[in-house]
Design an enzyme around this catalytic site. Structure first.
Site, PDB file in Angstrom:
ATOM      1  N   GLN A  28       0.881  -1.320   0.006  1.00  0.00           N
ATOM      2  CA  GLN A  28      -0.103  -0.104   0.085  1.00  0.00           C
ATOM      3  C   GLN A  28       0.789   1.192   0.029  1.00  0.00           C
ATOM      4  O   GLN A  28       1.636   1.516   0.947  1.00  0.00           O
ATOM      5  CB  GLN A  28      -0.954   0.057   1.207  1.00  0.00           C
ATOM      6  N   GLY A  29       0.896   2.132  -0.908  1.00  0.00           N
ATOM      7  CA  GLY A  29       1.430   3.233  -1.110  1.00  0.00           C
ATOM      8  C   GLY A  29       0.391   4.523  -1.031  1.00  0.00           C
ATOM      9  O   GLY A  29       0.155   5.412  -1.667  1.00  0.00           O
ATOM     10  N   SER A  61       0.610   6.552   2.605  1.00  0.00           N
ATOM     11  CA  SER A  61       1.024   7.442   3.554  1.00  0.00           C
ATOM     12  C   SER A  61       2.519   8.096   2.854  1.00  0.00           C
ATOM     13  O   SER A  61       3.190   7.581   2.158  1.00  0.00           O
ATOM     14  CB  SER A  61       1.601   7.003   4.839  1.00  0.00           C
ATOM     15  N   SER A 109       4.237  -1.508   4.331  1.00  0.00           N
ATOM     16  CA  SER A 109       4.390  -2.785   4.620  1.00  0.00           C
ATOM     17  C   SER A 109       4.444  -3.660   3.418  1.00  0.00           C
ATOM     18  O   SER A 109       3.784  -3.688   2.230  1.00  0.00           O
ATOM     19  CB  SER A 109       2.962  -3.135   5.425  1.00  0.00           C
ATOM     20  N   GLU A 149     -10.658  -1.739   5.400  1.00  0.00           N
ATOM     21  CA  GLU A 149      -9.729  -1.866   6.532  1.00  0.00           C
ATOM     22  C   GLU A 149     -10.112  -1.788   7.899  1.00  0.00           C
ATOM     23  O   GLU A 149      -9.791  -2.414   8.802  1.00  0.00           O
ATOM     24  CB  GLU A 149      -8.521  -0.659   6.407  1.00  0.00           C
TER      25      GLU A 149
END
Lengths: 317, 388
Positions: free
Chosen positions: B129-130, B132, B164, B247
């Site tokens: 996941q890109g 932040s 992550s 999420e």
């Protein structure tokens, strides 16, 4: 699995909320407070007529034939409006003590070692001593009040208390009443009242935070106040899930957890509500102290935090 | 609160799942160490393949996305039973199965679904996941990574952080700014970026737990085909909200079951080493029992609400915020209690629960800090005015 209120349960809750708003609104509550009335027999009779006490009696015995989940919804509403009186004891005595189901009899409870609430107004007293549940009425009850009962200056102005010494094995065994079940259900209904109070103090805090302005904006726009209110909701919603689930399962450990979390929600929400009200919260005029005092009182009744935590710890082994 | 029991069909589903877990779990290889990322990728994807072959992959995904179209209750049973049996954690498949996959299933074109969803379900491809950035954490919408159109490609430059599984991922769900001239929420797009594309540099970040479970990612004129954009250009914020509602929904269900298992193990350990005689510790464990039982009931409440609303697997984001606030705090308290149970061994990183205690510090930060969640609860549920 469908762990949500049914349409009938929603209707029942709306009905009792409407009834209580009409019969025991804020003005009536404050009038009772000023007059020092703890049990209003007219309201008691109206509750009886509405099925509050006979809710779980079979229809064949003149009851409504509903279960613990529905009883929990009624007690939650009673907790919201600070309805005084030995509601749980009278509800639990319905069918076993004459007049309790109809609201004609006020039934108090003596839980060994703890002060007795509303003894002065009671027509009958249920004594939970050891594994036994006994009921005292008439001359036996009057003798106990004269001899072994001493009034206590109560923390909660709407809940008079007596200390009762030497609860001798007086009275007759309560028909159909095992002490364990009596205690379990009393604990659950008390937790439901705490839940109602916790939900009500959120509304009071939010209403105040929206209307009260400081530094040119409503105080509810400040994160410090927002976060107090958010934590109040988190506590109440966790307690709600616990109380409702315990009502469905009637499991003793689940009931202990429900009481623990509902006590915490009621007490801490009332404290936070008081904080949000600022100086106003410390006055007699604001209702929040009445919620806090009742919540403190209930936290010491039926099952304390220490007892609940020990029961929940024992469940882990 | 009408019904906490399961239907005969649901009980049959549970029984079949239990039987299958009983058959396959004893034959699994040992879990790789937390730092062995290639090893963990292999382990996690192998488990996903087993789930796929047995028909349990993408249980709560819609059927037309390759899932099984299971009810929220069945999904809950699946998470409960797999965790209870000690099955592997979703691990490196987390973003694909719980973020990117559901987002593509909901917002993607038919071609995008056909390209990206089956490999996620089969365990062939890993997503990261890109979202932040160093200057855009809680205020995610202020992200700066730019994407400039060049023919049928976007040229992407910028920096991402807290990514992550970046080291082992094949794809990245990437949020980029495609229009800097409009208010910040309106100029964002959602792209699927290959992690082996030229210009992508991954640098592992060492966490306070000593591991390298996430990374920062530098993007230097990375070319991403326009056809890899999910949703309309500049509509990425709305697309992302879809992802986040997943999420904050069922993402923690299995972990609540895991916490209840850990709590029982802590009690057994305390009885074995004599710490159980300490009434303060015993009562702390009792209180945690109430917390996790209630969190499980709150999950069932939220899932039932979603099921009534006809949602497929997700729960409303605000209900998820209430849950996450209490859960993240309770889980930290759980490992603090573990340290008390361990006593002098509480400083031994090789003892069970000590590393977990360090890892648990992230729960009140990741996926929206507790402070942001409290703002969400206060503004969106309680209706308090927006602050500045």
């Amino acid at each position: 699995m469908d762990f949500q209120l049914s349409d009938d349960q929603r209707a029942l809750r709306a009905g009792i909320r409407e009834l209580l708003a009409g019969r025991f609104g804020r003005d009536r509550m404050r009038a009772a407070l000023d007059a020092g009335t703890d049990v209003d027999r007219v309201v008691w009779g109206e509750l009886g007529a509405a099925g509050f006490f006979a809710l779980r009696l079979p229809e064949a015995e003149g009851g409504v034939g509903l279960g613990l989940p529905e009883a929990v919804l009624l007690f939650e509403e009673a907790g919201r409006v600070l309805l005084p009186g030995p509601l749980a004891a009278t509800h639990l005595a319905a069918g076993a003590v004459k007049g309790a189901a109809e609201g004609g009899t006020v039934v108090a409870v003596l839980d060994e070692g703890r002060p007795v609430a509303h003894l002065g107004a009671a027509d009958a007293l249920i004594a939970v001593v050891g594994g036994e549940v006994r009921v005292l009425e008439g001359a036996a009850l009057r003798a106990l009040v004269r001899g072994a009962a001493r009034p206590v200056r109560s923390l909660d102005p709407l809940t008079p208390l007596h200390r009762v010494t030497a609860p001798a094995a007086l009275g007759d065994p309560l028909p159909g009443g095992g002490a364990a079940r009596f205690r379990r259900e009393g604990t659950l209904l008390s937790a439901a009242e705490q839940l109602g109070s916790a939900a009500r103090t959120i509304e009071m805090a939010v209403q105040h935070a929206r209307g009260r302005e400081q530094f040119g904006s409503p105080i509810g726009a400040f994160q410090a106040v927002k976060h107090l209110c958010a934590q109040m909701l988190v506590r109440a919603e966790l307690a709600r899930a616990a109380v409702y689930a315990a009502a469905v399962t009637a499991d003793p450990v689940e009931i202990a957890g429900a009481k623990l979390l509902a006590d915490e929600a009621a007490v801490r929400n009332a404290r936070d509500c008081l904080q949000v009200h600022g100086g106003m919260g410390f006055t007699w005029e604001a209702d929040v102290h009445l919620h806090l005092k009742r919540a403190w009182l209930r936290a010491g009744q039926w099952l304390t935090a220490a007892e609940a935590e020990e029961a929940l710890a024992a469940d882990l082994c | 609160m009408t019904d906490l029991s399961c239907t005969p069909e649901e009980e049959e589903f549970r029984a079949r799942l239990r039987e299958w877990l009983g058959d396959v779990l004893p034959g699994l290889p040992a879990e790789p160490s937390p730092d062995d990322w290639p090893g963990r990728r292999a382990y996690d994807t192998a488990w996903q393949r087993m789930l796929y072959d047995a028909g349990y992959a993408g249980l709560h995904w819609p059927v037309d996305a390759g899932g099984r179209g299971a009810t929220p209750t069945q999904h809950l049973i699946f998470l409960e039973e797999t965790e209870r049996a000690g099955a592997p954690y979703v691990g490196a498949n987390f973003v694909g199965l719980l973020h990117a996959g559901p987002t593509i299933a909901t917002e993607g074109t038919a071609g995008q679904r056909a390209r990206w969803l089956p490999p996620v379900l089969r365990g062939d491809e890993i997503w990261c996941q890109g979202f932040s950035e160093p200057e855009a954490g809680s205020d995610l919408a202020s992200l700066r990574t730019r994407a400039v159109r060049d023919g049928d490609h976007y040229v992407v430059s910028g920096q991402k952080i807290w990514t992550s599984h970046a080291e082992v991922a094949d794809w990245c769900e990437l949020l980029v700014r495609t229009d800097p001239a409009v208010p910040k929420h309106r100029g964002i797009s959602w792209l699927a970026m290959r992690m082996d594309a030229p210009g992508v540099t991954v640098r592992p970040l060492r966490t306070l737990a000593g591991s390298t479970e996430f990374a920062e990612m530098f993007l230097d004129e990375v070319r991403v085909p326009v056809s890899h954009r999910v949703g309309a250009e500049n509509d990425g914020w709305r697309v992302t909200m879809v992802t986040l509602s997943f999420e904050r929904g069922t993402a923690f269900v299995g972990e609540v079951v895991a916490c209840r298992r850990t709590l029982a193990a802590l009690a057994a350990e305390a009885r074995a080493n004599g710490r159980w005689d300490d009434p303060v510790l015993r009562r702390t464990l009792g209180r945690l029992n109430a917390e996790f039982r209630a969190l499980w009931r709150l999950t069932q409440w939220n899932v039932s609400e979603a099921q009534r609303a006809g949602a497929a697997g997700g729960v409303p984001g605000t209900g998820g915020s209430v849950f996450k606030l209490r859960y993240s705090q309770a889980r930290q308290e759980l490992y603090d209690a573990a340290a008390e149970v361990l006593g002098a061994d509480g400083a031994d990183l090789d003892r069970e629960w000590v590393l977990d205690r360090l890892t648990s510090l992230s729960y009140t930060i990741a996926a929206g800090t507790s402070q942001i969640q409290q703002n969400i609860v206060a503004e969106r549920i309680l209706g308090l005015p927006k602050g500045r």
